[in-house]
Design a protein around this motif. Structure first.
Motif, short mmCIF file in Angstrom:
data_model
loop_
_atom_site.label_atom_id
_atom_site.label_comp_id
_atom_site.label_asym_id
_atom_site.label_seq_id
_atom_site.Cartn_x
_atom_site.Cartn_y
_atom_site.Cartn_z
N ALA A 1 2.34 -4.26 15.99
CA ALA A 1 1.75 -4.70 14.54
C ALA A 1 1.43 -3.30 14.04
CB ALA A 1 0.71 -5.65 14.87
N VAL A 2 0.94 -2.35 14.62
CA VAL A 2 0.62 -1.07 14.11
C VAL A 2 1.72 -0.49 13.50
CG1 VAL A 2 -0.33 1.25 14.53
CG2 VAL A 2 -1.51 -0.76 15.37
N ILE A 3 2.98 -0.28 14.29
CA ILE A 3 4.03 0.29 13.94
C ILE A 3 4.76 -0.40 12.64
CG2 ILE A 3 6.41 0.90 14.35
CD1 ILE A 3 5.59 1.55 17.15
N ALA A 4 4.60 -1.85 12.61
CA ALA A 4 5.39 -2.76 11.59
C ALA A 4 4.46 -2.40 10.17
CB ALA A 4 5.21 -4.06 11.99
N ILE A 5 3.12 -2.26 10.31
CA ILE A 5 2.15 -2.31 9.16
C ILE A 5 2.48 -0.79 8.57
CG2 ILE A 5 0.00 -1.84 8.33
CD1 ILE A 5 -0.83 -4.23 10.52
N PHE A 6 2.70 0.19 9.48
CA PHE A 6 2.78 1.57 8.80
C PHE A 6 4.33 1.43 8.17
CE2 PHE A 6 5.03 5.64 9.40
CZ PHE A 6 3.90 6.55 8.89
N VAL A 7 5.26 0.83 8.82
CA VAL A 7 6.60 0.90 8.18
C VAL A 7 6.50 0.10 6.74
CG1 VAL A 7 8.91 -0.17 8.33
CG2 VAL A 7 7.86 1.05 10.31
N LEU A 8 5.73 -0.84 6.83
CA LEU A 8 5.68 -1.57 5.49
C LEU A 8 4.83 -0.86 4.51
CD1 LEU A 8 6.08 -4.33 4.32
CD2 LEU A 8 3.78 -4.86 5.14
N ALA A 9 3.74 -0.19 4.94
CA ALA A 9 2.90 0.69 3.78
C ALA A 9 3.76 1.77 3.54
CB ALA A 9 1.69 1.28 4.67
N GLU A 10 4.51 2.56 4.35
CA GLU A 10 5.27 3.64 3.90
C GLU A 10 6.42 3.33 2.87
OE1 GLU A 10 7.32 7.12 6.47
OE2 GLU A 10 7.87 5.22 7.06
N LYS A 11 6.91 2.21 3.06
CA LYS A 11 7.87 1.68 2.07
C LYS A 11 7.47 1.26 0.73
CE LYS A 11 11.66 0.55 5.50
NZ LYS A 11 12.60 -0.34 5.98
N LEU A 12 6.44 0.52 0.82
CA LEU A 12 6.00 -0.38 -0.32
C LEU A 12 4.76 0.24 -0.89
CD1 LEU A 12 6.30 -4.00 0.90
CD2 LEU A 12 7.99 -2.54 -0.08
N LEU A 13 3.91 0.86 -0.55
CA LEU A 13 2.88 1.54 -1.04
C LEU A 13 3.08 2.70 -2.11
CD1 LEU A 13 -0.09 1.28 1.58
CD2 LEU A 13 0.41 -0.27 -0.14
N PRO A 14 2.07 2.83 -2.97
CA PRO A 14 2.47 4.05 -3.77
C PRO A 14 2.05 5.20 -3.15
CG PRO A 14 1.01 2.36 -5.10
CD PRO A 14 1.26 1.81 -3.53
N GLY A 15 2.69 6.41 -2.93
CA GLY A 15 2.33 7.38 -2.32
C GLY A 15 2.68 7.38 -0.67
N GLY A 16 3.39 6.30 -0.46
CA GLY A 16 3.81 6.03 0.99
C GLY A 16 4.66 7.24 1.59
N ASP A 17 5.19 7.85 1.05
CA ASP A 17 6.16 8.85 1.29
C ASP A 17 5.14 9.99 1.96
OD1 ASP A 17 5.30 9.12 -1.19
OD2 ASP A 17 7.19 10.31 -1.98
N ARG A 18 4.25 10.37 1.09
CA ARG A 18 3.35 11.28 1.56
C ARG A 18 2.31 10.94 2.67
NH1 ARG A 18 2.78 11.13 -4.16
NH2 ARG A 18 0.82 9.84 -4.06
N MET A 19 2.05 9.56 2.64
CA MET A 19 1.36 8.97 3.85
C MET A 19 2.27 9.47 5.00
SD MET A 19 0.42 5.03 4.86
CE MET A 19 1.90 4.75 4.99
#
Length: 293
Positions: free
Chosen positions: A252-270
């Motif tokens: 779940a942690v990895i899945a949430i990180f992947v989702l945030a990296e792709k969809l949230l503003p600034g996900g690339d910097r995160m």
């Protein structure tokens, strides 16, 4: 004359597609939870040391029959390598594929929903594109190929006695290397290019030359989008071997990180910031593996 109720329903095709994606994701997670529960609860043993009510192991379910699983040593170190039958291999590949469906479909939903929306407008103009399901099938086909590679990697690690019965790395050095690889990859141009296509469906469409009307073209387009997702996330998927392939919290942690990296503003910097942390943790574990004292 068509059915007005059916016509209204078809006009909500994006809602239907969204519900289908949600259902597939929920079913995948329920399957993973069932698998994790069966692994964590070995069958009861009677006073004679045999599995109560389970002669010949016929009653075992799910992951209790996973190759390499030593039911008498669940909390011990790596199990001795066991030969995989065809059924074993199919089970492992299916496990990885279901896991990828549960982890990756949510982050791919914007692209799939965009395809459904454009498909409806194209159909209304008399120039329909291939069905959304065909595009989605192409996307999942790439993750099926990844699942084959992951199953092969799991077999190799088991043969090298580098996995515990819970499919977790038995070597701090191996865990460290995987963390360092994942951390450094977050800063590579390939990662940035693939993440850019995943974060911006319009950029992907431009690179792909637009939608395809034929089924074959739509399937290949789905595969291309899946290839970008694999290119973006494959080192993160290898981290499943660090925390445990059937560790639901870790998944779940990895899945949430992947989702945030792709969809949230600034996900690339995160993602790049996380790369620094992953690499640092990996270096610490690698040093621990080389110099245990």
């Amino acid at each position: 004359m068509g059915d007005p109720a059916l016509d209204r329903l078809l006009k909500r095709d994006r809602t239907i597609v969204a519900l289908c994606l949600a259902a597939m994701t929920v079913l995948a997670w329920l399957y993973l939870l069932s698998l994790a529960r069966s692994m964590g609860a070995p069958p009861p043993v009677d006073g004679a040391g045999t599995m109560d009510g389970m002669p010949g192991m016929e009653g075992m379910q799910g992951m209790e029959t996973m190759p390499g699983m030593d039911m008498s040593g669940m909390a011990m170190g790596p199990a001795a390598p066991a030969g995989w039958t065809t059924d074993d291999t199919a089970l492992v590949v299916a496990m990885w594929l279901v896991m990828m469906v549960g982890m990756m479909l949510p982050s791919a939903s914007p692209m799939i929903l965009l395809y459904a929306r454009v498909g409806r407008h194209a159909a209304a103009k008399g120039t329909p594109v291939a069905a959304t399901g065909i595009f989605c099938a192409g996307y999942l086909a790439i993750w099926f190929l990844f699942s084959l590679a992951a199953a092969l990697g799991q077999w190799l690690l088991e043969r090298a006695l580098l996995l515990t019965p819970m499919m977790e790395s038995a070597s701090p050095f191996l865990s460290g290397v995987l963390l360092v690889v994942a951390g450094l990859y977050q800063w590579t141009p390939l990662k940035s290019a693939c993440l850019g296509k995943c974060r911006a469906p319009a950029a992907f469409l431009q690179a792909a030359g637009g939608f395809r009307r034929d089924a074959g073209g739509a399937f290949l387009m789905g595969m291309r989008h899946g290839a970008y997702c694999v290119g973006c996330c494959w080192p993160l998927m290898l981290l499943l071997f660090v925390g445990g392939v059937m560790n639901i919290l870790w998944i779940a942690v990895i899945a949430i990180f992947v989702l945030a990296e792709k969809l949230l503003p600034g996900g690339d910097r995160m993602g790049r910031a996380a790369g620094v942390l992953l690499a640092a943790a990996g270096l610490w574990l690698t040093a621990r593996g080389l110099w245990p004292g």
